[in-house]
Design a protein around this motif. Sequence first.
Motif, short mmCIF file in Angstrom:
data_model
loop_
_atom_site.label_atom_id
_atom_site.label_comp_id
_atom_site.label_asym_id
_atom_site.label_seq_id
_atom_site.Cartn_x
_atom_site.Cartn_y
_atom_site.Cartn_z
N GLY A 1 0.79 -1.22 0.00
CA GLY A 1 0.00 0.00 0.00
C GLY A 1 0.83 1.27 0.00
N LEU A 2 2.16 1.13 0.09
CA LEU A 2 3.03 2.30 0.11
C LEU A 2 2.82 3.18 -1.13
CD1 LEU A 2 5.48 3.86 1.33
CD2 LEU A 2 6.93 2.38 -0.09
N GLN A 3 2.50 2.54 -2.27
CA GLN A 3 2.36 3.30 -3.51
C GLN A 3 1.24 4.34 -3.46
OE1 GLN A 3 1.74 0.09 -3.11
NE2 GLN A 3 -0.20 -0.48 -4.04
N ARG A 4 0.32 4.23 -2.50
CA ARG A 4 -0.73 5.24 -2.37
C ARG A 4 -0.18 6.58 -1.89
NH1 ARG A 4 -3.36 1.08 0.96
NH2 ARG A 4 -4.67 -0.24 -0.36
N TYR A 5 0.96 6.55 -1.21
CA TYR A 5 1.43 7.74 -0.52
C TYR A 5 2.76 8.27 -1.05
CZ TYR A 5 -1.94 5.48 2.49
OH TYR A 5 -3.07 4.84 2.95
N GLY A 6 3.48 7.50 -1.80
CA GLY A 6 4.77 7.97 -2.31
C GLY A 6 5.55 6.85 -2.96
N GLY A 7 6.82 7.10 -3.19
CA GLY A 7 7.68 6.12 -3.83
C GLY A 7 8.78 5.66 -2.89
N THR A 8 9.69 4.88 -3.44
CA THR A 8 10.80 4.36 -2.64
C THR A 8 12.04 4.32 -3.51
OG1 THR A 8 11.53 2.54 -1.22
CG2 THR A 8 10.32 1.96 -3.22
N TRP A 9 13.17 4.10 -2.89
CA TRP A 9 14.41 3.96 -3.67
C TRP A 9 15.20 2.81 -3.06
CZ3 TRP A 9 14.79 6.21 0.86
CH2 TRP A 9 16.04 6.33 1.49
N SER A 10 16.33 2.50 -3.67
CA SER A 10 17.00 1.24 -3.38
C SER A 10 17.70 1.20 -2.04
CB SER A 10 18.03 0.97 -4.49
OG SER A 10 18.99 2.01 -4.54
N GLY A 11 17.83 2.33 -1.37
CA GLY A 11 18.57 2.31 -0.12
C GLY A 11 20.05 2.11 -0.37
#
Length: 363
Positions: free
Chosen positions: A88-98
């Motif tokens: 559900g993270l995609q509802r609020y923003g993105g992510t990156w590889s760390g």
Amino acid sequence: WWGGLYEERLGQGFAGFWHDLDEPTSFTAFGEPTLPRSARHALEGGGGDHREAHNVYALGMARSAYEGLRALAPGERPFVLSRSGWAGLQRYGGTWSGEVVAGWAGLRSSLARVLGLGLCGVPYSGTDVGGAEGTRSPELYLRWLQLAAHLPLLRTHGEPWEFGDEVLEHARVVLVERWRLLPYFVTLAHLARRTGVPYVRPLWWSAPEDRALRDCEDAFLLGDCLLVAPVLRPGADRRAVRLPRGRWYDVVTERAYEGPARVVVDAPPARIPVFARAGAVVPVRGEDGAPELEVWAPARGRTGGGLVVPDAGDGWVEPEIERYASRWEGRRVIVERSGEDGVSEPSCPVRVRGLAERSAPQM
């Protein structure tokens, strides 16, 4: 409460927020007393302790930021990045590889991670160019930057001028192309939000029955129109590329290749191989910065097309999806926009490429 903490930063002019170290896992996995293993979590009915649930906290932080930013700046679209998250993270923003390892293995794993996240429903992600500690290899840095420029999120760990004038000049070319493709990225972002289809797709996306494409892990589709073949190994100035069915154009030489096929193409330090699907309609920025349509000539006897979603800027206005078709008519390629009112002229200038139809030998 958490969402209100962003008000001070907004007042200082911050345009977006990046949540790092937002998963309290390193300490609690070994019995940190602030949250013992006896603490239980619902986990959508599955149950579990803190070691499994830590990413739920990151999801809650992203949600709080998103909702807080919408309340504090209702006329702007929130920009939130999270290092971790739950479904559900995609509802609020993105992510990156760390903190990916700084090496060629880290470069290869970055592509796999972005592909995997897209298939899992998180379309907006990217990689740290150079890895966790940054790389001291000019070649690796440049190849990583060339890959990242074709991913949704581009973030550098180290700067190109650290590696000398040659790398800096090649990096400038990469970033200019990224800038030119921004209207296409905007279109892919809107389509991902509406349909869940990721920007970055495996080569088998339109032909899952093709075993050769399913086994290909070193190239990807960027939307429906482009195929990107990054250089993932040191010392390479040529590489083999597996092409799906249809005609594909090298976007630099405009040479045509017929798929399905395996072709060997040049991959000099200045660029990585990128191909455009015949008939594709790609929104780009022209030399003056204004939107234009880059149309790749369809194969004779065939048609093409594409979807374009113009950027309406900040706010919550739902932009209209423009649908285009391309076809040959005599000696000309015709590009038409279709809608409820029938066929009309394109909304911006059109530039047709691939007209020379220079075919390359297949392997």
